[in-house]
Motif scaffolding. Sequence first.
Motif, PDB file in Angstrom:
ATOM      1  N   ASP A 141      -5.034  12.502   9.886  1.00 53.73           N
ATOM      2  CA  ASP A 141      -5.298  13.907   9.565  1.00 53.73           C
ATOM      3  C   ASP A 141      -6.548  14.071   8.709  1.00 53.73           C
ATOM      4  O   ASP A 141      -7.208  15.125   8.755  1.00 53.73           O
ATOM      5  N   THR A 142      -6.853  13.056   7.898  1.00 51.19           N
ATOM      6  CA  THR A 142      -8.034  13.135   7.029  1.00 51.19           C
ATOM      7  C   THR A 142      -9.280  12.523   7.679  1.00 51.19           C
ATOM      8  O   THR A 142     -10.331  12.454   7.044  1.00 51.19           O
ATOM      9  N   GLY A 143      -9.138  12.063   8.926  1.00 49.48           N
ATOM     10  CA  GLY A 143     -10.291  11.560   9.654  1.00 49.48           C
ATOM     11  C   GLY A 143     -10.788  10.195   9.215  1.00 49.48           C
ATOM     12  O   GLY A 143     -11.931   9.835   9.504  1.00 49.48           O
ATOM     13  N   LEU A 144      -9.938   9.420   8.568  1.00 51.16           N
ATOM     14  CA  LEU A 144     -10.355   8.109   8.079  1.00 51.16           C
ATOM     15  C   LEU A 144      -9.789   6.962   8.911  1.00 51.16           C
ATOM     16  O   LEU A 144      -9.999   5.795   8.572  1.00 51.16           O
ATOM     17  N   ASP A 145      -9.087   7.268  10.001  1.00 50.28           N
ATOM     18  CA  ASP A 145      -8.414   6.214  10.746  1.00 50.28           C
ATOM     19  C   ASP A 145      -9.360   5.306  11.521  1.00 50.28           C
ATOM     20  O   ASP A 145      -8.934   4.294  12.077  1.00 50.28           O
ATOM     21  N   ASP A 146     -10.649   5.633  11.546  1.00 52.21           N
ATOM     22  CA  ASP A 146     -11.603   4.704  12.161  1.00 52.21           C
ATOM     23  C   ASP A 146     -11.917   3.534  11.243  1.00 52.21           C
ATOM     24  O   ASP A 146     -12.390   2.483  11.695  1.00 52.21           O
ATOM     25  N   ARG A 147     -11.639   3.697   9.926  1.00 48.12           N
ATOM     26  CA  ARG A 147     -11.928   2.614   8.975  1.00 48.12           C
ATOM     27  C   ARG A 147     -10.711   2.184   8.162  1.00 48.12           C
ATOM     28  O   ARG A 147     -10.768   1.162   7.473  1.00 48.12           O
ATOM     29  N   VAL A 148      -9.633   2.947   8.227  1.00 54.60           N
ATOM     30  CA  VAL A 148      -8.439   2.638   7.454  1.00 54.60           C
ATOM     31  C   VAL A 148      -7.269   2.418   8.408  1.00 54.60           C
ATOM     32  O   VAL A 148      -6.941   3.298   9.209  1.00 54.60           O
ATOM     33  N   SER A 149      -6.661   1.241   8.343  1.00 51.28           N
ATOM     34  CA  SER A 149      -5.528   0.935   9.207  1.00 51.28           C
ATOM     35  C   SER A 149      -4.421   0.280   8.388  1.00 51.28           C
ATOM     36  O   SER A 149      -4.637  -0.108   7.226  1.00 51.28           O
ATOM     37  N   CYS A 191       0.804  -1.235   0.000  1.00 49.45           N
ATOM     38  CA  CYS A 191       0.000   0.000   0.000  1.00 49.45           C
ATOM     39  C   CYS A 191       0.828   1.272   0.000  1.00 49.45           C
ATOM     40  O   CYS A 191       0.320   2.345  -0.344  1.00 49.45           O
ATOM     41  N   GLY A 192       2.107   1.200   0.408  1.00 49.21           N
ATOM     42  CA  GLY A 192       2.926   2.409   0.463  1.00 49.21           C
ATOM     43  C   GLY A 192       2.325   3.457   1.380  1.00 49.21           C
ATOM     44  O   GLY A 192       2.027   3.187   2.545  1.00 49.21           O
ATOM     45  N   LEU A 193       2.115   4.650   0.856  1.00 54.25           N
ATOM     46  CA  LEU A 193       1.576   5.761   1.641  1.00 54.25           C
ATOM     47  C   LEU A 193       0.061   5.699   1.812  1.00 54.25           C
ATOM     48  O   LEU A 193      -0.525   6.558   2.470  1.00 54.25           O
ATOM     49  N   GLY A 194      -0.580   4.723   1.197  1.00 51.41           N
ATOM     50  CA  GLY A 194      -2.009   4.506   1.415  1.00 51.41           C
ATOM     51  C   GLY A 194      -2.933   5.455   0.672  1.00 51.41           C
ATOM     52  O   GLY A 194      -4.121   5.540   0.997  1.00 51.41           O
ATOM     53  N   ALA A 195      -2.421   6.161  -0.351  1.00 54.35           N
ATOM     54  CA  ALA A 195      -3.242   7.159  -1.040  1.00 54.35           C
ATOM     55  C   ALA A 195      -4.449   6.532  -1.725  1.00 54.35           C
ATOM     56  O   ALA A 195      -5.568   7.054  -1.630  1.00 54.35           O
ATOM     57  N   LEU A 196      -4.246   5.421  -2.418  1.00 51.25           N
ATOM     58  CA  LEU A 196      -5.362   4.785  -3.116  1.00 51.25           C
ATOM     59  C   LEU A 196      -6.360   4.214  -2.111  1.00 51.25           C
ATOM     60  O   LEU A 196      -7.581   4.311  -2.302  1.00 51.25           O
ATOM     61  N   LEU A 197      -5.861   3.647  -1.034  1.00 53.11           N
ATOM     62  CA  LEU A 197      -6.743   3.071  -0.017  1.00 53.11           C
ATOM     63  C   LEU A 197      -7.641   4.150   0.591  1.00 53.11           C
ATOM     64  O   LEU A 197      -8.834   3.922   0.818  1.00 53.11           O
ATOM     65  N   ARG A 198      -7.075   5.312   0.848  1.00 54.43           N
ATOM     66  CA  ARG A 198      -7.897   6.402   1.403  1.00 54.43           C
ATOM     67  C   ARG A 198      -8.954   6.848   0.409  1.00 54.43           C
ATOM     68  O   ARG A 198     -10.090   7.165   0.792  1.00 54.43           O
ATOM     69  N   ARG A 199      -8.608   6.889  -0.852  1.00 53.95           N
ATOM     70  CA  ARG A 199      -9.607   7.280  -1.863  1.00 53.95           C
ATOM     71  C   ARG A 199     -10.737   6.262  -1.923  1.00 53.95           C
ATOM     72  O   ARG A 199     -11.909   6.637  -2.044  1.00 53.95           O
ATOM     73  N   ILE A 200     -10.395   4.997  -1.865  1.00 55.40           N
ATOM     74  CA  ILE A 200     -11.434   3.958  -1.879  1.00 55.40           C
ATOM     75  C   ILE A 200     -12.310   4.080  -0.636  1.00 55.40           C
ATOM     76  O   ILE A 200     -13.547   3.992  -0.702  1.00 55.40           O
ATOM     77  N   ALA A 201     -11.684   4.294   0.522  1.00 56.25           N
ATOM     78  CA  ALA A 201     -12.446   4.419   1.766  1.00 56.25           C
ATOM     79  C   ALA A 201     -13.400   5.608   1.717  1.00 56.25           C
ATOM     80  O   ALA A 201     -14.541   5.528   2.194  1.00 56.25           O
ATOM     81  N   SER A 202     -12.962   6.712   1.140  1.00 57.39           N
ATOM     82  CA  SER A 202     -13.823   7.896   1.042  1.00 57.39           C
ATOM     83  C   SER A 202     -15.018   7.642   0.130  1.00 57.39           C
ATOM     84  O   SER A 202     -16.124   8.141   0.386  1.00 57.39           O
ATOM     85  N   ALA A 203     -14.793   6.858  -0.928  1.00 54.87           N
ATOM     86  CA  ALA A 203     -15.863   6.593  -1.893  1.00 54.87           C
ATOM     87  C   ALA A 203     -16.760   5.433  -1.469  1.00 54.87           C
ATOM     88  O   ALA A 203     -17.867   5.296  -1.992  1.00 54.87           O
ATOM     89  N   ALA A 204     -16.277   4.601  -0.538  1.00 54.76           N
ATOM     90  CA  ALA A 204     -17.043   3.429  -0.090  1.00 54.76           C
ATOM     91  C   ALA A 204     -17.125   3.459   1.433  1.00 54.76           C
ATOM     92  O   ALA A 204     -16.381   2.749   2.125  1.00 54.76           O
ATOM     93  N   PRO A 205     -18.005   4.288   2.006  1.00 51.87           N
ATOM     94  CA  PRO A 205     -18.040   4.490   3.460  1.00 51.87           C
ATOM     95  C   PRO A 205     -18.427   3.242   4.250  1.00 51.87           C
ATOM     96  O   PRO A 205     -18.273   3.225   5.473  1.00 51.87           O
TER      97      PRO A 205
END
Length: 265
Positions: free
Chosen positions: A81-89, A44-58
């Motif tokens: 910082d983007t508030g996604l750490d409740d669903r992205v680890s 995943c590296g820096l997780g950029a794609l994962l965060r985008r998927i998480a934002s689009a698929a709540p």
Amino acid sequence: MTGSAGPVRFGHLEFNSPIATWRVERLVRELAGADPRMVVDFGCGLGALLRRIASAAPQARCLGVDIDAELLESARKTTADTGLDDRVSFVEGDASGWEGPAPDLAVCIGASHAWGSTDAALSALAGLVEPGGWVLFADGFWERPPTDAELASMWEGTSADDWHDLAGLTDSAIAAGLRPMRVEAVERSEWDDFESGFLADMESWLVEHPGDPRADEIRARADAHRGYWLRGHRGLLGFAYLTLRRPVMSREIHGTPSPHAVPLG
């Protein structure tokens, strides 16, 4: 003389692979539309794609796996910082030894080397993903057979056997038990943007720190990488994104019984 902290990593790139913003957005939109519940990004590296998927698929829980502790630390901070750490680890570990939850969307972008080869990676991912689930897989492919002289201009040890052509890459996914929903190769401009962005980290640092004790080493590294690109793989090595699905009624994947398979009755 005391040196600086050195060049940043991926300071000029959002994604560590050739891809245009419009392609990212379309892929994310299509994958989120599949209603994934468990997403695992291998490499995943820096997780950029994962965060985008998480934002689009709540509705999705998202997990990134990588062996690079430094990148994972940055990924966790940005995610918080983007508030996604409740669903992205994120988990530090080798993708080839994965024993975590079975995803219904598995992502592997340029990380097939974790399993040793393209074929091995596709076979493993086909066995990991849930029946009916999706795999987003991206890897290099030869635009045409490379000559010995071209191979000699690339990274040390590069072999014609390192990648398939695009048809062979797609055949490998099918042989693993997956069905191709979309096969797409990046445009040359996407490669150029990626390589330029990758090198920009070193070049920016060199411009600002010409007298640093490590300048000669970093300059040599940047020049060598540019040579591999401009004198080596440019116009020869392509990069493809395959959107794949595992059949719903699948007892076996690549000859190996799957623990997640749906019984056939």
